[in-house]
Write a protein that holds these residues in place. Structure first.
Motif, PDB file in Angstrom:
ATOM      1  N   LYS A 266      31.405  45.524  65.592  1.00  0.00           N
ATOM      2  CA  LYS A 266      30.097  44.923  65.795  1.00  0.00           C
ATOM      3  C   LYS A 266      30.183  43.460  66.242  1.00  0.00           C
ATOM      4  CE  LYS A 266      27.621  48.487  64.790  1.00  0.00           C
ATOM      5  NZ  LYS A 266      26.870  49.174  65.872  1.00  0.00           N
ATOM      6  N   THR A 267      31.136  42.703  65.702  1.00  0.00           N
ATOM      7  CA  THR A 267      31.236  41.288  66.062  1.00  0.00           C
ATOM      8  C   THR A 267      31.628  41.122  67.518  1.00  0.00           C
ATOM      9  OG1 THR A 267      31.843  40.686  63.791  1.00  0.00           O
ATOM     10  CG2 THR A 267      32.377  39.105  65.518  1.00  0.00           C
ATOM     11  N   SER A 268      32.641  41.866  67.948  1.00  0.00           N
ATOM     12  CA  SER A 268      33.077  41.759  69.348  1.00  0.00           C
ATOM     13  C   SER A 268      32.044  42.371  70.288  1.00  0.00           C
ATOM     14  CB  SER A 268      34.447  42.421  69.534  1.00  0.00           C
ATOM     15  OG  SER A 268      34.445  43.760  69.082  1.00  0.00           O
ATOM     16  N   GLU A 269      31.298  43.374  69.810  1.00  0.00           N
ATOM     17  CA  GLU A 269      30.235  43.937  70.633  1.00  0.00           C
ATOM     18  C   GLU A 269      29.131  42.903  70.876  1.00  0.00           C
ATOM     19  OE1 GLU A 269      26.595  46.779  69.714  1.00  0.00           O
ATOM     20  OE2 GLU A 269      28.484  47.922  69.716  1.00  0.00           O
ATOM     21  N   ALA A 270      28.726  42.226  69.804  1.00  0.00           N
ATOM     22  CA  ALA A 270      27.688  41.199  69.950  1.00  0.00           C
ATOM     23  C   ALA A 270      28.149  40.089  70.892  1.00  0.00           C
ATOM     24  CB  ALA A 270      27.336  40.626  68.584  1.00  0.00           C
ATOM     25  N   ALA A 271      29.429  39.755  70.836  1.00  0.00           N
ATOM     26  CA  ALA A 271      29.953  38.681  71.678  1.00  0.00           C
ATOM     27  C   ALA A 271      29.899  39.049  73.156  1.00  0.00           C
ATOM     28  CB  ALA A 271      31.396  38.357  71.269  1.00  0.00           C
TER      29      ALA A 271
ATOM     30  N   GLY B 200      38.866  42.081  68.451  1.00  0.00           N
ATOM     31  CA  GLY B 200      39.577  41.065  67.700  1.00  0.00           C
ATOM     32  C   GLY B 200      41.052  41.027  68.067  1.00  0.00           C
TER      33      GLY B 200
ATOM     34  N   THR C  79      37.953  38.057  70.672  1.00  0.00           N
ATOM     35  CA  THR C  79      37.033  37.248  69.882  1.00  0.00           C
ATOM     36  C   THR C  79      37.633  36.956  68.512  1.00  0.00           C
ATOM     37  OG1 THR C  79      35.898  39.152  68.899  1.00  0.00           O
ATOM     38  CG2 THR C  79      35.084  38.361  71.023  1.00  0.00           C
ATOM     39  N   ASP C  80      37.160  35.859  67.900  1.00  0.00           N
ATOM     40  CA  ASP C  80      37.582  35.592  66.525  1.00  0.00           C
ATOM     41  C   ASP C  80      36.580  36.239  65.564  1.00  0.00           C
ATOM     42  OD1 ASP C  80      35.343  33.943  66.367  1.00  0.00           O
ATOM     43  OD2 ASP C  80      36.488  32.077  66.428  1.00  0.00           O
ATOM     44  N   ARG C  81      36.764  36.019  64.281  1.00  0.00           N
ATOM     45  CA  ARG C  81      35.925  36.706  63.297  1.00  0.00           C
ATOM     46  C   ARG C  81      34.490  36.194  63.283  1.00  0.00           C
ATOM     47  NH1 ARG C  81      39.329  38.906  58.193  1.00  0.00           N
ATOM     48  NH2 ARG C  81      41.028  39.825  59.409  1.00  0.00           N
ATOM     49  N   ASP C  82      34.252  35.053  63.901  1.00  0.00           N
ATOM     50  CA  ASP C  82      32.896  34.530  64.012  1.00  0.00           C
ATOM     51  C   ASP C  82      32.220  34.962  65.312  1.00  0.00           C
ATOM     52  OD1 ASP C  82      32.992  33.139  61.554  1.00  0.00           O
ATOM     53  OD2 ASP C  82      34.109  31.497  62.504  1.00  0.00           O
ATOM     54  N   GLY C  83      32.929  35.742  66.127  1.00  0.00           N
ATOM     55  CA  GLY C  83      32.361  36.211  67.381  1.00  0.00           C
ATOM     56  C   GLY C  83      32.522  35.250  68.544  1.00  0.00           C
TER      57      GLY C  83
END
Length: 373
Positions: free
Chosen positions: A215-220, A259, A349-353
């Motif tokens: 989800k984080t990399s998708e949002a990015a 990630g 991406t990092d863990r914060d996106g």
């Protein structure tokens, strides 16, 4: 993804198999006046499961039956759902038609196995239900002119936890299943959804799609390019399943977002990124760090590291840009799988996106980011 239980796993039945059993029971009740309980059907590969009925109702020219879906030991979101078939006699010559009841979706976008406007009851379950209708019609000497309505109470809410909204299936779930059997923890359903996502993207004219590991990399990647839902593929760990289908069904530009740890595995040649099926090779990662300018101490620390995240932090502290190298190597691996059919990029991406590395091959200058890195 749910944790796989220890020991032998119990198989289950697809929504298509359950809908077929309910359909047979309701149609038989119309023809004979009695519901078979349990009701037995024959699946495409010859299995003959029996299902106990929950509902058994009749009226003038109609009957309704239902069964509870048992997905076995698979973490299927529809496990325990009630699958209802309502059968109505149709006008002579109308044949067999399918309709979406409460909790079953309707197709709104092209690219799926059925055209927009149709109930989201896939071709194989339709074929199974048609087989039951025609078999019993022949047995009782009547014409198979019926309306089949499938309902799944609560299906609209359950569908929010599936890929249906992204695929343009609105109002509920799809009735799925090619064999009638749910294989516990099978990858096939996920990969099937990736393929349908690609089909929808192509049919709606998308020339840029993006697969993400989470989800984080998708949002990015979505924010970076301003991509709509139909351009986003639920790739997860199945980068190989996505790329191999794209090789035969190309889209002009493909982005892979993920990630660092997941994309290290892609860089090392793995096409299934799940932790149970591929692992980071820290010796190989140390060799990559050497190519990136890392000294022997950093290489030694990498070989004994516990996680790829730890290695990334060590490299960042030493001003060694390992993420750029991994992005390039991962892109080379993905490009080789695509066999040059598409322009492609890898975004880490990092863990914060936040995007920390990006590398691509091919002509994709026309695809301009709308958000800065």
């Amino acid at each position: 993804m749910a944790r796989k239980p220890d020991g032998p796993l119990r198989k289950g039945w697809t929504t298509g198999a359950c809908a077929t059993a309910a359909t047979r029971a309701a149609w038989q009740a119309i023809l004979s006046g009695d519901f078979p309980d349990p009701v037995t059907i024959t699946l495409p590969r010859g299995e003959t499961p029996s299902f106990s009925l929950v509902k058994a109702e009749t009226g003038e020219g109609w009957a309704r039956a239902s069964v509870i879906k048992d997905a076995g030991d698979d973490p299927d979101v529809t496990h325990g759902a009630e699958i209802i078939a309502t059968i109505r006699r149709a006008k002579p010559g109308n044949g067999i038609t399918f309709h979406a009841g409460d909790g079953v979706g309707t197709i709104t976008k092209p690219g799926l196995p059925l055209p927009p406007g149709e109930a989201a009851i896939n071709p194989k379950p339709r074929e199974m239900m048609v087989g039951q209708i025609t078999e019993l019609a022949k047995k009782f000497g009547v014409a198979p002119d019926v309306e089949i309505e499938i309902s799944i109470p609560g299906g609209q809410e359950i569908a929010t936890r599936t890929w249906n909204p992204r695929l343009g299936i609105v109002g509920g779930l799809s009735v799925l299943g090619t064999t009638g059997i749910v294989i516990p923890f099978s990858c096939s359903a996920w990969i099937h959804s990736i393929h349908r996502g690609i089909d929808v993207a192509r049919a709606t004219g998308r020339n840029h799609v993006a697969g993400a590991t989470g989800k984080t990399s998708e949002a990015a990647i979505r924010t970076f390019y301003g991509l709509p839902d139909e351009a986003i593929l639920d790739m997860g760990d199945f980068v190989g399943g996505m790329l191999k289908y794209l090789r035969k069904n190309p889209v002009e530009f493909v982005s892979i977002s993920g990630g660092f740890a997941k994309l290290v595995k892609l860089a090392q040649g793995h096409l299934d990124l799940h932790s149970s099926r591929s692992q980071v090779d820290f010796d190989k990662l140390a060799e990559t760090i050497a190519l990136s300018g890392g000294d022997e101490n950093l290489q030694d620390q990498t070989r004994t590291a516990n996680t790829a995240k730890q290695v990334l932090e060590l490299c960042q502290a030493a001003n060694v840009n390992i993420a750029d190298t991994i992005a390039r190597q991962a892109c080379e691996s993905a490009r080789a799988t695509l066999d040059g059919a598409n322009a492609i990029e890898v975004v880490i991406t990092d863990r914060d996106g936040l995007i920390i590395a990006r590398h691509g091959f091919g002509d994709f200058d026309q695809f301009k980011p709308v958000s800065p890195i």
